[in-house]
Design a protein around this motif. Structure first.
Motif, mmCIF file in Angstrom:
data_model
loop_
_atom_site.group_PDB
_atom_site.id
_atom_site.type_symbol
_atom_site.label_atom_id
_atom_site.label_comp_id
_atom_site.label_asym_id
_atom_site.label_seq_id
_atom_site.Cartn_x
_atom_site.Cartn_y
_atom_site.Cartn_z
ATOM 1 N N ALA A 189 0.821 -1.212 0.000
ATOM 2 C CA ALA A 189 0.000 0.000 0.000
ATOM 3 C C ALA A 189 0.853 1.259 0.000
ATOM 4 C CB ALA A 189 -0.918 0.007 1.226
ATOM 5 N N GLY A 190 2.051 1.179 0.584
ATOM 6 C CA GLY A 190 2.793 2.406 0.832
ATOM 7 C C GLY A 190 3.966 2.665 -0.092
ATOM 8 N N THR A 193 2.807 4.305 -3.906
ATOM 9 C CA THR A 193 2.143 5.575 -3.634
ATOM 10 C C THR A 193 3.156 6.643 -3.207
ATOM 11 O OG1 THR A 193 1.640 4.570 -1.508
ATOM 12 C CG2 THR A 193 -0.192 4.787 -3.044
ATOM 13 N N THR A 254 -3.820 9.188 -5.886
ATOM 14 C CA THR A 254 -4.993 8.316 -5.996
ATOM 15 C C THR A 254 -6.221 9.190 -6.335
ATOM 16 O OG1 THR A 254 -5.141 8.534 -3.599
ATOM 17 C CG2 THR A 254 -4.220 6.488 -4.422
ATOM 18 N N ILE A 258 -9.921 4.965 -3.169
ATOM 19 C CA ILE A 258 -10.176 3.544 -3.433
ATOM 20 C C ILE A 258 -11.692 3.373 -3.425
ATOM 21 C CG2 ILE A 258 -9.995 1.201 -2.491
ATOM 22 C CD1 ILE A 258 -7.193 1.682 -1.892
ATOM 23 N N HIS A 260 -15.350 2.140 -2.857
ATOM 24 C CA HIS A 260 -15.897 1.366 -1.736
ATOM 25 C C HIS A 260 -17.255 0.793 -2.081
ATOM 26 C CE1 HIS A 260 -12.879 1.929 1.306
ATOM 27 N NE2 HIS A 260 -12.741 3.191 0.904
ATOM 28 N N CYS A 324 -6.363 13.746 -0.094
ATOM 29 C CA CYS A 324 -5.413 12.926 -0.863
ATOM 30 C C CYS A 324 -5.121 11.571 -0.222
ATOM 31 C CB CYS A 324 -4.134 13.689 -1.177
ATOM 32 S SG CYS A 324 -3.293 14.305 0.231
ATOM 33 N N PHE A 325 -5.668 11.294 0.938
ATOM 34 C CA PHE A 325 -5.422 9.986 1.562
ATOM 35 C C PHE A 325 -6.713 9.222 1.833
ATOM 36 C CE2 PHE A 325 -1.433 12.184 2.694
ATOM 37 C CZ PHE A 325 -0.518 11.230 2.271
ATOM 38 N N GLY A 326 -7.774 9.523 1.100
ATOM 39 C CA GLY A 326 -9.023 8.799 1.313
ATOM 40 C C GLY A 326 -9.827 9.415 2.446
ATOM 41 N N PHE A 327 -10.866 8.684 2.848
ATOM 42 C CA PHE A 327 -11.863 9.282 3.746
ATOM 43 C C PHE A 327 -12.378 8.264 4.770
ATOM 44 C CE2 PHE A 327 -11.950 10.695 -0.588
ATOM 45 C CZ PHE A 327 -11.807 12.077 -0.469
ATOM 46 N N ARG A 330 -11.789 4.157 6.534
ATOM 47 C CA ARG A 330 -10.761 3.468 5.750
ATOM 48 C C ARG A 330 -9.678 4.436 5.260
ATOM 49 N NH1 ARG A 330 -12.548 -1.591 4.261
ATOM 50 N NH2 ARG A 330 -10.337 -2.004 3.939
ATOM 51 N N CYS A 332 -6.291 6.373 4.764
ATOM 52 C CA CYS A 332 -4.966 5.750 4.751
ATOM 53 C C CYS A 332 -4.304 5.806 6.142
ATOM 54 C CB CYS A 332 -4.084 6.486 3.748
ATOM 55 S SG CYS A 332 -2.377 5.940 3.792
ATOM 56 N N PRO A 333 -4.028 4.640 6.732
ATOM 57 C CA PRO A 333 -3.385 4.662 8.045
ATOM 58 C C PRO A 333 -1.896 5.027 7.958
ATOM 59 C CG PRO A 333 -3.731 2.398 7.323
ATOM 60 C CD PRO A 333 -4.319 3.278 6.273
ATOM 61 N N GLY A 334 -1.355 5.013 6.722
ATOM 62 C CA GLY A 334 0.074 5.311 6.578
ATOM 63 C C GLY A 334 0.321 6.771 6.221
ATOM 64 N N ALA A 338 3.809 8.475 5.362
ATOM 65 C CA ALA A 338 4.019 8.835 3.954
ATOM 66 C C ALA A 338 4.457 10.290 3.855
ATOM 67 C CB ALA A 338 2.735 8.621 3.160
HETATM 68 C C1 HEM Z 1 1.754 9.385 -0.689
HETATM 69 C C2 HEM Z 1 1.560 8.171 -0.215
HETATM 70 C C3 HEM Z 1 0.215 7.546 0.003
HETATM 71 C C4 HEM Z 1 -1.009 7.864 -0.534
HETATM 72 C C5 HEM Z 1 -1.348 8.976 -1.516
HETATM 73 C C6 HEM Z 1 -1.970 6.911 0.015
HETATM 74 C C7 HEM Z 1 -3.318 6.922 -0.277
HETATM 75 C C8 HEM Z 1 -4.221 6.014 0.211
HETATM 76 C C9 HEM Z 1 -5.618 6.009 -0.108
HETATM 77 C C10 HEM Z 1 -6.342 7.013 -1.003
HETATM 78 C C11 HEM Z 1 -6.166 4.955 0.542
HETATM 79 C C12 HEM Z 1 -7.622 4.519 0.469
HETATM 80 C C13 HEM Z 1 -8.433 5.187 1.560
HETATM 81 C C14 HEM Z 1 -9.896 4.907 1.399
HETATM 82 O O1 HEM Z 1 -10.253 3.749 1.167
HETATM 83 O O2 HEM Z 1 -10.691 5.841 1.500
HETATM 84 C C15 HEM Z 1 -5.118 4.276 1.257
HETATM 85 C C16 HEM Z 1 -5.292 3.148 2.017
HETATM 86 C C17 HEM Z 1 -4.273 2.512 2.682
HETATM 87 N N1 HEM Z 1 -2.971 2.929 2.818
HETATM 88 FE FE1 HEM Z 1 -2.164 4.558 1.951
HETATM 89 N N2 HEM Z 1 -1.315 6.059 0.857
HETATM 90 C C18 HEM Z 1 0.011 6.406 0.889
HETATM 91 C C19 HEM Z 1 1.022 5.822 1.640
HETATM 92 C C20 HEM Z 1 0.838 4.766 2.497
HETATM 93 C C21 HEM Z 1 1.860 4.202 3.343
HETATM 94 C C22 HEM Z 1 3.309 4.719 3.448
HETATM 95 C C23 HEM Z 1 1.300 3.131 3.988
HETATM 96 C C24 HEM Z 1 1.910 2.177 4.984
HETATM 97 C C25 HEM Z 1 3.173 2.035 5.202
HETATM 98 C C26 HEM Z 1 -0.082 3.036 3.550
HETATM 99 C C27 HEM Z 1 -0.976 2.078 3.979
HETATM 100 C C28 HEM Z 1 -2.297 2.020 3.586
HETATM 101 C C29 HEM Z 1 -3.203 0.939 3.965
HETATM 102 C C30 HEM Z 1 -2.844 -0.293 4.800
HETATM 103 C C31 HEM Z 1 -4.441 1.251 3.401
HETATM 104 C C32 HEM Z 1 -5.737 0.450 3.502
HETATM 105 C C33 HEM Z 1 -6.561 0.960 4.669
HETATM 106 C C34 HEM Z 1 -7.904 0.285 4.761
HETATM 107 O O3 HEM Z 1 -8.400 -0.235 3.773
HETATM 108 O O4 HEM Z 1 -8.487 0.294 5.860
HETATM 109 N N3 HEM Z 1 -0.327 4.045 2.658
HETATM 110 N N4 HEM Z 1 -3.940 4.956 1.061
#
Ligand code: HEM
Length: 386
Positions: A189-190, A193, A254, A258, A260, A324-327, A330, A332-334, A338
């Motif tokens: 995931a990370g 991105t 993104t 993502i 839903h 930019c990290f979702g809503f 869910r 983004c926990p990262g 990030a």
């Molecule tokens: C610029 C970097 C990043 C961007 C733009 C980004 C963006 C996103 C977005 C848009 C989602 C979906 C949120 C939603 O469903 O509404 C997401 C989910 C997630 N991200 Fe990131 N992300 C980034 C970096 C990271 C990093 C560094 C990690 C972990 C090390 C990470 C872990 C996750 C995980 C595990 C999910 C799934 C969460 C879930 O479904 O409950 N992300 N991210």
């Protein structure tokens, strides 16, 4: 994170041709994430853990495209057998499932073994260790205080949570299955991105040398000579923060977050949204709304800086982190990790290098000289057309 960023600077310095920019940034993301997740130090090239994760991530990007497979529109198709003509999605799903299990299970098992191995046990404990080792290396029960003694192993999420589990924490989220799946999805995931955000930022900086100069002046005024910026400098370097925020907005990683699937009927502004519908949040539109971000296609970090104080100011242009990290639950926990990786990489790059285009113009086969232009491709589009 600091060490991985320093390694990046060294690789960039050694790479005189500059033709391995993307692999250098991928290595940075892999080093950062795998060491935080598992305490694993990866190899400079061809690392097996990176390969497991990359092999599993490509299909995930394809599968995440809504409507990519007919079964998305006609769910009944999930009942046809895998050999049935047109059921290639089933065969792909089977293959991809195996790749995902490898990505999740192998680094977890290896990292856990390593934690046990580095602990030197008094001889009296050896027998009990060998008896309990099989239990320890698979799932619970964990072994009698061993983890508390693992002071020499690299700190990681894996080690911290295993210690909590062993200490008997009463929380359903603290199980080995959750831990394995969480650490196992961090890289997938990370990685892409974060790398995408970093490369976007470099693209914006290349188009705007004046931004680089301004950022360098701020770094020179704040960071002691001979030192590199670190995360503690973040409050004193608002312009770097503005650059990183603008990169996340300008070409958001993104654009439709993502998609839903609604697990229950819902309503939004009078619209009925039935259970089972797919909801797509248009982050791109939110981040390019010209009422909030005037001239939205321009890379302009100054939109987040108060012209009078030079400080960050999101009252004129909303902080892009809102979209930019979702809503919701869910989100983004990262996102904090990030943002910090992006901030540190950009601050360090700008501190030690000048960034400029290798060539302003290119020569076409016809002999005509034209300006270099920038065009972005998107993984979703790629997945839709293959
Ligand atoms: C610029 C970097 C990043 C961007 C733009 C980004 C963006 C996103 C977005 C848009 C989602 C979906 C949120 C939603 O469903 O509404 C997401 C989910 C997630 N991200 Fe990131 N992300 C980034 C970096 C990271 C990093 C560094 C990690 C972990 C090390 C990470 C872990 C996750 C995980 C595990 C999910 C799934 C969460 C879930 O479904 O409950 N992300 N991210």
């Amino acid at each position: 994170m600091d060490q991985a960023t320093r390694n990046l600077l060294k690789r960039l310095l050694d790479d005189q041709d500059g033709d391995r920019l993307i692999p250098h940034f991928r290595q940075l993301a892999a080093e950062t994430i795998l060491s935080i997740a598992y305490g694993i130090q990866i190899q400079p090239e061809n690392d097996p853990y990176v390969k497991y994760a990359d092999d599993a991530s490509r299909p995930a990007a394809e599968a995440a495209v809504p409507g990519r497979f007919l079964v998305d529109a006609i769910p009944l198709l999930k009942y046809v057998p895998a050999w049935f003509p047109g059921a290639s999605f089933k065969r792909k799903a089977r293959e991809w499932y195996k790749l995902t299990r490898k990505m999740v299970e192998i680094p977890y098992a290896d990292a856990k073994k390593r934690i046990v191995r580095i602990i030197s046990l008094p001889p009296s404990l050896s027998l009990s260790l060998s008896l309990s080792l099989s239990g320890f290396l698979s799932d619970s029960p964990l072994a009698f205080g061993i983890l508390q003694e693992s002071g020499n192993s690299a700190p990681s999420i894996l080690l911290t949570i295993l210690q909590e589990i062993e200490a008997g924490i009463e929380d359903d989220a603290f199980t080995e299955e959750v831990l394995r799946n969480t650490t196992g999805t961090m890289y997938a995931a990370g990685s892409d991105t974060t790398v995408s955000a970093m490369l976007t930022c470099i693209l914006g900086l290349l188009e705007h040398p004046e931004v680089v100069k301004k950022a360098q002046a701020q770094i020179d005024a704040v960071v002691k000579p001979g030192h590199l910026p670190d995360l503690e400098d973040e409050p004193s370097l608002p312009y770097i923060t503005a650059i990183a925020r603008e990169a996340l907005r300008w070409r958001d990683v993104t654009p439709i977050a993502i998609p839903h699937f609604l697990s229950a009927d819902d309503e939004y502004k009078g619209y009925h949204l039935p259970k089972g519908a797919i909801v797509i949040a248009n982050s791109w539109a939110m981040l390019h709304d010209e009422n909030i971000y005037p001239d939205p296609f321009e890379f302009n970090p100054d939109r987040f800086i108060n012209p009078d104080t030079g400080e960050l100011d999101y009252s004129r242009a909303r902080d892009p982190m809102h979209a930019c990290f979702g809503f919701g639950r869910r989100i983004c926990p990262g996102r904090f990790m990030a943002f910090e990786s992006l901030w540190l990489a950009i601050a360090s790059l700008i501190a030690v290098f000048d960034l400029e285009k290798a060539k302003e113009k290119v020569t076409l086969p016809t002999g005509e000289e034209v300006e270099r232009t920038v065009e972005l491709t998107h993984e979703y589009i790629h997945a839709l057309v293959v």
